[in-house]
Design an enzyme around this catalytic site. Structure first.
Site, PDB file in Angstrom:
ATOM      1  N   LEU A  43      67.393  28.183  71.042  1.00 17.93           N
ATOM      2  CA  LEU A  43      66.327  28.242  70.015  1.00 17.93           C
ATOM      3  C   LEU A  43      65.363  29.135  70.901  1.00 17.93           C
ATOM      4  O   LEU A  43      64.613  29.655  70.056  1.00 17.93           O
ATOM      5  CB  LEU A  43      65.576  26.857  69.915  1.00 17.93           C
ATOM      6  CG  LEU A  43      66.485  26.245  68.567  1.00 17.93           C
ATOM      7  CD1 LEU A  43      66.017  24.935  68.120  1.00 17.93           C
ATOM      8  CD2 LEU A  43      66.802  27.186  67.522  1.00 17.93           C
ATOM      9  N   GLU A  44      65.368  29.026  72.133  1.00 18.14           N
ATOM     10  CA  GLU A  44      64.185  29.861  72.861  1.00 18.14           C
ATOM     11  C   GLU A  44      64.778  31.537  73.325  1.00 18.14           C
ATOM     12  O   GLU A  44      64.032  32.296  73.706  1.00 18.14           O
ATOM     13  CB  GLU A  44      63.979  29.389  74.210  1.00 18.14           C
ATOM     14  CG  GLU A  44      63.021  28.047  74.278  1.00 18.14           C
ATOM     15  CD  GLU A  44      63.808  26.943  73.778  1.00 18.14           C
ATOM     16  OE1 GLU A  44      64.856  26.610  73.950  1.00 18.14           O
ATOM     17  OE2 GLU A  44      63.168  26.156  72.843  1.00 18.14           O
ATOM     18  N   VAL A  66      75.602  28.395  74.978  1.00 19.65           N
ATOM     19  CA  VAL A  66      76.575  27.557  74.322  1.00 19.65           C
ATOM     20  C   VAL A  66      75.890  26.331  73.542  1.00 19.65           C
ATOM     21  O   VAL A  66      75.104  25.630  73.944  1.00 19.65           O
ATOM     22  CB  VAL A  66      77.576  26.847  75.579  1.00 19.65           C
ATOM     23  CG1 VAL A  66      78.638  26.095  74.807  1.00 19.65           C
ATOM     24  CG2 VAL A  66      78.060  28.178  76.149  1.00 19.65           C
ATOM     25  N   ILE A  68      77.314  23.155  71.306  1.00 16.73           N
ATOM     26  CA  ILE A  68      78.399  22.374  71.195  1.00 16.73           C
ATOM     27  C   ILE A  68      78.114  21.092  70.109  1.00 16.73           C
ATOM     28  O   ILE A  68      77.087  20.704  70.171  1.00 16.73           O
ATOM     29  CB  ILE A  68      78.916  21.879  72.189  1.00 16.73           C
ATOM     30  CG1 ILE A  68      79.505  22.703  73.218  1.00 16.73           C
ATOM     31  CG2 ILE A  68      80.249  20.933  71.870  1.00 16.73           C
ATOM     32  CD1 ILE A  68      80.157  22.443  74.422  1.00 16.73           C
ATOM     33  N   GLU A  71      76.087  14.618  67.215  1.00 17.74           N
ATOM     34  CA  GLU A  71      76.148  13.803  66.088  1.00 17.74           C
ATOM     35  C   GLU A  71      75.242  14.123  65.021  1.00 17.74           C
ATOM     36  O   GLU A  71      75.384  13.617  63.732  1.00 17.74           O
ATOM     37  CB  GLU A  71      75.841  12.541  66.465  1.00 17.74           C
ATOM     38  CG  GLU A  71      76.376  11.845  67.625  1.00 17.74           C
ATOM     39  CD  GLU A  71      75.815  10.616  68.441  1.00 17.74           C
ATOM     40  OE1 GLU A  71      76.743   9.972  69.206  1.00 17.74           O
ATOM     41  OE2 GLU A  71      74.967  10.010  67.761  1.00 17.74           O
ATOM     42  N   HIS A  74      71.307  18.846  64.043  1.00 17.84           N
ATOM     43  CA  HIS A  74      70.886  19.542  65.205  1.00 17.84           C
ATOM     44  C   HIS A  74      71.459  20.937  65.430  1.00 17.84           C
ATOM     45  O   HIS A  74      71.108  21.984  65.745  1.00 17.84           O
ATOM     46  CB  HIS A  74      70.310  19.060  66.310  1.00 17.84           C
ATOM     47  CG  HIS A  74      69.148  19.618  67.145  1.00 17.84           C
ATOM     48  ND1 HIS A  74      69.117  19.827  68.428  1.00 17.84           N
ATOM     49  CD2 HIS A  74      68.166  20.367  67.009  1.00 17.84           C
ATOM     50  CE1 HIS A  74      68.267  20.555  68.874  1.00 17.84           C
ATOM     51  NE2 HIS A  74      67.633  21.019  67.916  1.00 17.84           N
TER      52      HIS A  74
HETATM   53  N1  LIG Z   1      71.972  21.143  71.629  1.00 18.63           N
HETATM   54  C1  LIG Z   1      71.908  22.307  72.331  1.00 18.63           C
HETATM   55  C2  LIG Z   1      70.418  23.007  72.528  1.00 18.63           C
HETATM   56  N2  LIG Z   1      69.365  22.442  71.934  1.00 18.63           N
HETATM   57  C3  LIG Z   1      67.943  22.713  72.368  1.00 18.63           C
HETATM   58  C4  LIG Z   1      67.440  23.593  71.705  1.00 18.63           C
HETATM   59  O1  LIG Z   1      67.986  25.044  72.027  1.00 18.63           O
HETATM   60  C5  LIG Z   1      65.968  24.159  72.262  1.00 18.63           C
HETATM   61  O2  LIG Z   1      65.972  24.297  73.553  1.00 18.63           O
HETATM   62  C6  LIG Z   1      65.250  22.515  72.064  1.00 18.63           C
HETATM   63  O3  LIG Z   1      65.371  22.307  70.898  1.00 18.63           O
HETATM   64  C7  LIG Z   1      63.714  22.845  72.489  1.00 18.63           C
HETATM   65  O4  LIG Z   1      63.192  23.708  71.774  1.00 18.63           O
HETATM   66  N3  LIG Z   1      70.631  24.011  72.996  1.00 18.63           N
HETATM   67  C8  LIG Z   1      71.791  24.681  73.377  1.00 18.63           C
HETATM   68  O5  LIG Z   1      71.545  25.980  74.063  1.00 18.63           O
HETATM   69  N4  LIG Z   1      72.904  24.297  73.303  1.00 18.63           N
HETATM   70  C9  LIG Z   1      72.912  23.158  72.806  1.00 18.63           C
HETATM   71  O6  LIG Z   1      74.280  22.324  72.543  1.00 18.63           O
HETATM   72  C1  LIG Z   2      73.814  21.074  69.252  1.00 19.23           C
HETATM   73  C2  LIG Z   2      72.894  20.111  69.633  1.00 19.23           C
HETATM   74  O1  LIG Z   2      71.902  19.937  69.285  1.00 19.23           O
HETATM   75  C3  LIG Z   2      73.730  18.829  70.152  1.00 19.23           C
HETATM   76  O2  LIG Z   2      73.971  19.048  71.674  1.00 19.23           O
HETATM   77  C4  LIG Z   2      72.771  17.631  70.022  1.00 19.23           C
HETATM   78  O3  LIG Z   2      73.629  16.591  70.047  1.00 19.23           O
HETATM   79  P1  LIG Z   2      73.115  15.427  68.867  1.00 19.23           P
HETATM   80  O4  LIG Z   2      73.294  16.030  67.332  1.00 19.23           O
HETATM   81  O5  LIG Z   2      74.211  14.414  69.021  1.00 19.23           O
HETATM   82  O6  LIG Z   2      71.595  14.901  69.153  1.00 19.23           O
END
Ligand SMILES: Nc1c(NC[C@H](O)[C@H](O)[C@H](O)CO)[nH]c(=O)[nH]c1=O
Ligand SMILES: CC(=O)[C@@H](O)COP(=O)(O)O
Length: 139
Positions: A43-44, A66, A68, A71, A74
């Site tokens: 997101l950044e 990446v 992934i 649950e 998000h």
């Molecule tokens: N779950 C994943 C994230 N989540 C974090 C967000 O991208 C962001 O940094 C947060 O919400 C703070 O603003 N980011 C990934 O790159 N990969 C993931 O699997």
């Molecule tokens: C893609 C995501 O945000 C994930 O890594 C976060 O996992 P969850 O949906 O179980 O909080």
């Protein structure tokens, strides 16, 4: 010779190491130079590219990361909104290749991150270079 910024969302170190290696190899094979900055998550990435593009230092950008599925919803937010932000910047004429993987599991991510397999990092770098060449052609 162009100078290309790799913006990596470093959420999974071992996967990002492969993506960055593939992108670096593609950029250097094309005769360009590169540097890497790291942000917390996908997101950044659009915001970092937007900030970096305000300088004249970089000719193109490669977004790497990446996402992934976990649950919750998000996964959709992170995947869709990072892609939407990058697309908006692309539509503003900024040369960007998007190598942010969005996968169901780690196995899918490894196969796509590995330069010896699907090399999505290298592919994103090649896309950035292609868009830079269009930018240079259209002025
Ligand atoms: N779950 C994943 C994230 N989540 C974090 C967000 O991208 C962001 O940094 C947060 O919400 C703070 O603003 N980011 C990934 O790159 N990969 C993931 O699997
Ligand atoms: C893609 C995501 O945000 C994930 O890594 C976060 O996992 P969850 O949906 O179980 O909080």
């Amino acid at each position: 010779m162009a100078h290309i910024l790799i913006v990596e969302a470093r959420f999974y170190d071992h996967l990002n190491d492969m993506l960055v290696a593939g992108a670096r190899a593609a950029i250097e094979a094309a005769g360009h130079t590169t540097e890497v900055i790291t942000v917390p998550g996908a997101l950044e990435v659009p915001g970092a590219i937007a900030m970096a593009s305000e300088s004249d230092r970089y000719d193109a950008f490669v977004a790497l990361g990446v996402v992934i599925r976990g649950e919750t919803y998000h996964f959709e937010i992170v995947s869709n909104e990072s892609a939407r932000g990058i697309m908006a910047l692309t539509m503003d004429g900024i040369p960007i290749g998007n190598g942010i993987l969005t996968t169901e599991n780690e196995e899918q991510a490894i196969r796509r991150a590995d330069p010896a397999q699907l090399d999505k990092g290298g592919g994103a770098a090649q896309a950035a270079i292609a868009m830079l060449e269009l930018r240079q052609r259209f002025g």
